[in-house]
Design a protein around this motif. Sequence first.
Motif, PDB file in Angstrom:
ATOM      1  N   MET A 101       2.599   1.619  -3.681  1.00 37.23           N
ATOM      2  CA  MET A 101       1.785   1.792  -4.885  1.00 37.23           C
ATOM      3  C   MET A 101       1.672   3.241  -5.375  1.00 37.23           C
ATOM      4  SD  MET A 101      -1.251  -1.054  -5.096  1.00 37.23           S
ATOM      5  CE  MET A 101      -2.070  -0.627  -3.587  1.00 37.23           C
ATOM      6  N   PRO A 102       1.467   4.223  -4.510  1.00 40.03           N
ATOM      7  CA  PRO A 102       1.297   5.590  -5.030  1.00 40.03           C
ATOM      8  C   PRO A 102       2.525   6.119  -5.778  1.00 40.03           C
ATOM      9  CG  PRO A 102       0.526   5.464  -2.767  1.00 40.03           C
ATOM     10  CD  PRO A 102       1.221   4.173  -3.070  1.00 40.03           C
ATOM     11  N   ASN A 103       3.705   5.666  -5.438  1.00 39.38           N
ATOM     12  CA  ASN A 103       4.929   6.168  -6.056  1.00 39.38           C
ATOM     13  C   ASN A 103       5.503   5.240  -7.121  1.00 39.38           C
ATOM     14  OD1 ASN A 103       4.871   8.407  -4.281  1.00 39.38           O
ATOM     15  ND2 ASN A 103       5.825   7.174  -2.692  1.00 39.38           N
ATOM     16  N   LYS A 138      -2.594  -4.600  -7.936  1.00 37.78           N
ATOM     17  CA  LYS A 138      -3.812  -4.414  -7.129  1.00 37.78           C
ATOM     18  C   LYS A 138      -4.583  -5.722  -6.988  1.00 37.78           C
ATOM     19  CE  LYS A 138      -4.385   0.492  -8.119  1.00 37.78           C
ATOM     20  NZ  LYS A 138      -5.226   1.517  -8.757  1.00 37.78           N
ATOM     21  N   SER A 177       6.152   3.407 -10.597  1.00 35.89           N
ATOM     22  CA  SER A 177       6.079   3.783 -12.015  1.00 35.89           C
ATOM     23  C   SER A 177       5.886   2.515 -12.838  1.00 35.89           C
ATOM     24  CB  SER A 177       7.339   4.545 -12.436  1.00 35.89           C
ATOM     25  OG  SER A 177       8.486   3.777 -12.155  1.00 35.89           O
ATOM     26  N   MET A 221       0.055  -2.233 -12.864  1.00 37.06           N
ATOM     27  CA  MET A 221      -0.543  -1.719 -11.626  1.00 37.06           C
ATOM     28  C   MET A 221      -1.842  -2.460 -11.327  1.00 37.06           C
ATOM     29  SD  MET A 221      -0.289   0.117  -8.970  1.00 37.06           S
ATOM     30  CE  MET A 221       0.924   1.391  -9.219  1.00 37.06           C
ATOM     31  N   ARG A 266      -2.692  -7.893  -4.564  1.00 38.57           N
ATOM     32  CA  ARG A 266      -2.865  -7.334  -3.210  1.00 38.57           C
ATOM     33  C   ARG A 266      -4.208  -7.763  -2.646  1.00 38.57           C
ATOM     34  NH1 ARG A 266      -4.908  -5.566   0.826  1.00 38.57           N
ATOM     35  NH2 ARG A 266      -4.287  -3.741   2.017  1.00 38.57           N
ATOM     36  N   ASP A 323       0.824  -1.215   0.000  1.00 32.32           N
ATOM     37  CA  ASP A 323       0.000   0.000   0.000  1.00 32.32           C
ATOM     38  C   ASP A 323       0.854   1.259   0.000  1.00 32.32           C
ATOM     39  OD1 ASP A 323      -2.241  -1.626   0.027  1.00 32.32           O
ATOM     40  OD2 ASP A 323      -2.600  -1.384   2.183  1.00 32.32           O
ATOM     41  N   ALA A 324       1.957   1.228   0.725  1.00 30.76           N
ATOM     42  CA  ALA A 324       2.837   2.395   0.807  1.00 30.76           C
ATOM     43  C   ALA A 324       3.586   2.613  -0.506  1.00 30.76           C
ATOM     44  CB  ALA A 324       3.822   2.226   1.959  1.00 30.76           C
ATOM     45  N   GLU A 380      -0.236   0.659 -16.663  1.00 29.04           N
ATOM     46  CA  GLU A 380      -1.582   0.469 -16.120  1.00 29.04           C
ATOM     47  C   GLU A 380      -1.893  -1.002 -15.915  1.00 29.04           C
ATOM     48  OE1 GLU A 380      -4.837   2.562 -17.956  1.00 29.04           O
ATOM     49  OE2 GLU A 380      -3.533   4.257 -18.438  1.00 29.04           O
TER      50      GLU A 380
END
Length: 79
Positions: A34-36, A48, A38, A44, A51, A31-32, A41
């Motif tokens: 994923m936002p950063n 997800k 690269s 990612m 996860r 979770d930490a 799509e």
Amino acid sequence: MMIRILIALLLALAPVTAFANQCPTMMAAIDAAMPNASLSESDMAKVKQLRQQGEELHKAGDHAGSEAALGEAKKMLGI
């Protein structure tokens, strides 16, 4: 005699408990990251999915399966 059996049982189950506690730590790391991340799509989306699968397996008690799915997600994220 009964106390020895109880102690042996507790010691035998201790690694299972420790193993089960790795799943939430792995989920938090994913979770930490994923936002950063690269990633494309599609990658990612796969992270997800892995996860979510890991969380569902953890809740169902399949900690080995959960760790495998979460480990793959971490690998894709490079963590």
